[in-house]
Design a protein around this motif. Sequence first.
Motif, mmCIF file in Angstrom:
data_model
loop_
_atom_site.group_PDB
_atom_site.id
_atom_site.type_symbol
_atom_site.label_atom_id
_atom_site.label_comp_id
_atom_site.label_asym_id
_atom_site.label_seq_id
_atom_site.Cartn_x
_atom_site.Cartn_y
_atom_site.Cartn_z
ATOM 1 N N ALA A 65 0.816 -1.218 0.000
ATOM 2 C CA ALA A 65 0.000 0.000 0.000
ATOM 3 C C ALA A 65 0.849 1.267 0.000
ATOM 4 O O ALA A 65 0.304 2.374 -0.050
ATOM 5 C CB ALA A 65 -0.931 0.004 1.210
ATOM 6 N N HIS A 66 2.167 1.106 0.033
ATOM 7 C CA HIS A 66 3.042 2.270 0.155
ATOM 8 C C HIS A 66 4.017 2.374 -1.014
ATOM 9 O O HIS A 66 4.306 1.390 -1.700
ATOM 10 C CB HIS A 66 3.818 2.207 1.473
ATOM 11 C CG HIS A 66 2.935 2.278 2.681
ATOM 12 N ND1 HIS A 66 2.404 3.452 3.154
ATOM 13 C CD2 HIS A 66 2.470 1.295 3.504
ATOM 14 C CE1 HIS A 66 1.665 3.211 4.222
ATOM 15 N NE2 HIS A 66 1.687 1.907 4.453
ATOM 16 N N ARG A 67 4.525 3.582 -1.206
ATOM 17 C CA ARG A 67 5.486 3.858 -2.271
ATOM 18 C C ARG A 67 6.890 3.958 -1.682
ATOM 19 O O ARG A 67 7.077 4.474 -0.570
ATOM 20 C CB ARG A 67 5.145 5.174 -2.980
ATOM 21 C CG ARG A 67 3.863 5.135 -3.778
ATOM 22 C CD ARG A 67 3.495 6.529 -4.264
ATOM 23 N NE ARG A 67 4.532 7.120 -5.090
ATOM 24 C CZ ARG A 67 4.609 6.996 -6.411
ATOM 25 N NH1 ARG A 67 3.695 6.288 -7.047
ATOM 26 N NH2 ARG A 67 5.563 7.585 -7.096
ATOM 27 N N PHE A 68 7.876 3.503 -2.460
ATOM 28 C CA PHE A 68 9.280 3.587 -2.063
ATOM 29 C C PHE A 68 10.069 4.053 -3.286
ATOM 30 O O PHE A 68 10.178 3.331 -4.274
ATOM 31 C CB PHE A 68 9.784 2.232 -1.567
ATOM 32 C CG PHE A 68 9.046 1.731 -0.354
ATOM 33 C CD1 PHE A 68 9.457 2.091 0.918
ATOM 34 C CD2 PHE A 68 7.924 0.921 -0.493
ATOM 35 C CE1 PHE A 68 8.766 1.642 2.041
ATOM 36 C CE2 PHE A 68 7.226 0.470 0.619
ATOM 37 C CZ PHE A 68 7.652 0.832 1.889
ATOM 38 N N VAL A 69 10.589 5.268 -3.209
ATOM 39 C CA VAL A 69 11.225 5.904 -4.365
ATOM 40 C C VAL A 69 12.717 6.098 -4.095
ATOM 41 O O VAL A 69 13.102 6.874 -3.211
ATOM 42 C CB VAL A 69 10.575 7.268 -4.669
ATOM 43 C CG1 VAL A 69 11.197 7.875 -5.920
ATOM 44 C CG2 VAL A 69 9.063 7.115 -4.830
ATOM 45 N N PRO A 70 13.589 5.399 -4.850
ATOM 46 C CA PRO A 70 15.030 5.544 -4.634
ATOM 47 C C PRO A 70 15.558 6.851 -5.211
ATOM 48 O O PRO A 70 14.980 7.413 -6.149
ATOM 49 C CB PRO A 70 15.611 4.339 -5.382
ATOM 50 C CG PRO A 70 14.639 4.099 -6.497
ATOM 51 C CD PRO A 70 13.285 4.443 -5.932
ATOM 52 N N GLY A 71 16.662 7.317 -4.649
ATOM 53 C CA GLY A 71 17.277 8.540 -5.157
ATOM 54 C C GLY A 71 18.776 8.545 -4.917
ATOM 55 O O GLY A 71 19.246 8.117 -3.860
ATOM 56 N N VAL A 72 19.520 9.003 -5.917
ATOM 57 C CA VAL A 72 20.977 9.143 -5.799
ATOM 58 C C VAL A 72 21.371 10.426 -6.519
ATOM 59 O O VAL A 72 21.537 10.439 -7.733
ATOM 60 C CB VAL A 72 21.732 7.953 -6.442
ATOM 61 C CG1 VAL A 72 23.236 8.093 -6.183
ATOM 62 C CG2 VAL A 72 21.220 6.629 -5.936
ATOM 63 N N ASP A 73 21.466 11.514 -5.781
ATOM 64 C CA ASP A 73 21.853 12.793 -6.381
ATOM 65 C C ASP A 73 20.840 13.322 -7.392
ATOM 66 O O ASP A 73 21.134 14.291 -8.082
ATOM 67 C CB ASP A 73 23.206 12.662 -7.101
ATOM 68 C CG ASP A 73 24.346 13.224 -6.278
ATOM 69 O OD1 ASP A 73 24.098 13.642 -5.142
ATOM 70 O OD2 ASP A 73 25.477 13.238 -6.775
ATOM 71 N N ASN A 74 19.716 12.662 -7.531
ATOM 72 C CA ASN A 74 18.761 13.078 -8.557
ATOM 73 C C ASN A 74 17.382 13.342 -7.969
ATOM 74 O O ASN A 74 16.384 13.307 -8.672
ATOM 75 C CB ASN A 74 18.657 12.011 -9.654
ATOM 76 C CG ASN A 74 18.213 10.657 -9.112
ATOM 77 O OD1 ASN A 74 18.122 10.471 -7.902
ATOM 78 N ND2 ASN A 74 17.953 9.721 -10.001
ATOM 79 N N SER A 75 17.338 13.572 -6.680
ATOM 80 C CA SER A 75 16.072 13.874 -6.031
ATOM 81 C C SER A 75 16.195 15.220 -5.325
ATOM 82 O O SER A 75 17.303 15.736 -5.130
ATOM 83 C CB SER A 75 15.718 12.779 -5.014
ATOM 84 O OG SER A 75 16.433 12.961 -3.807
ATOM 85 N N PRO A 76 15.075 15.810 -4.931
ATOM 86 C CA PRO A 76 15.138 17.105 -4.245
ATOM 87 C C PRO A 76 15.584 16.992 -2.795
ATOM 88 O O PRO A 76 15.744 18.008 -2.113
ATOM 89 C CB PRO A 76 13.689 17.590 -4.330
ATOM 90 C CG PRO A 76 12.882 16.327 -4.358
ATOM 91 C CD PRO A 76 13.696 15.359 -5.169
ATOM 92 N N LEU A 77 15.808 15.784 -2.313
ATOM 93 C CA LEU A 77 16.120 15.592 -0.902
ATOM 94 C C LEU A 77 17.529 16.077 -0.559
ATOM 95 O O LEU A 77 18.482 15.795 -1.285
ATOM 96 C CB LEU A 77 16.002 14.115 -0.539
ATOM 97 C CG LEU A 77 14.630 13.481 -0.748
ATOM 98 C CD1 LEU A 77 14.702 11.988 -0.483
ATOM 99 C CD2 LEU A 77 13.603 14.127 0.163
ATOM 100 N N PRO A 78 17.691 16.789 0.534
ATOM 101 C CA PRO A 78 19.031 17.154 1.016
ATOM 102 C C PRO A 78 19.659 15.935 1.687
ATOM 103 O O PRO A 78 19.479 15.694 2.877
ATOM 104 C CB PRO A 78 18.750 18.285 2.010
ATOM 105 C CG PRO A 78 17.365 18.012 2.509
ATOM 106 C CD PRO A 78 16.626 17.352 1.378
#
Length: 251
Positions: A65-78
């Motif tokens: 029921a949940h989303r899990f989105v990977p990121g490596v230098d390409n997301s807005p997250l600090p």
Amino acid sequence: MDENAREKAESLCPGAKCVLVCAVPYYAGDAPGNLSLYARGRDYHLVLGDLLNPICEVLHEKYPAHRFVPGVDNSPLPEREAAWAAGIGLRGEHGLVIVPPYGSWVFLGTILTDHPAPPPDRAPSPPCIRCGKCQKVCPGGALRGETFDPERCLSHLTQKKGELPPEQEALLAAHTLAWGCDLCQRVCPYNAHPKATELSTFRDDLVENLTADMVEGVTNRQFKERYGDRAFAWRGLAVIRRNLALQTSKN
């Protein structure tokens, strides 16, 4: 995280509630060369993507029921702030995450999720010993107290496209690397004897050096074919040629 970053995070994962953070070591020795240590192995965007995607798949199977989105230098997250908030390593005076025994030779990856995961069971990261060596060694003076000026950072300048102002050209001409800069990390006491990575993708088939002869007469397509899986290739051939030409001009 500023409002713009929050909006981008919301578009990636509506209702996002937390960020999972991992630190992956890449130090594979210090052989001579003119490429930053992080750029000598396979592109970390690809490597961490290969690590995070299967984890996201497993998490989604367990929590459909949940989303899990990977990121490596390409997301807005600090990413660094997220790592420190999770209590990973130390807050380096050079602005990097220090993870003993690997030092600051680590890449960060994130997983953004709308799953209400429990908070970290550790306190936020403490600061390093604040010896000031990283600030003193920076040729451009990019590190000043709590502030960081990317326009004076050699790692940033080696990746910057287009024509550079004379002051920045002079910094690159005096630099010893055609891509990146490791000076602030090399003088860091936490990096004196780092543990080497166990990942073969960062240990094997390293490209340690690029010369003008190696890129002479090479087309953009050929450059991508040869080095497309390396982090130093993402800005294109022209940037590498410019950096090498500036460094050659000082001789």
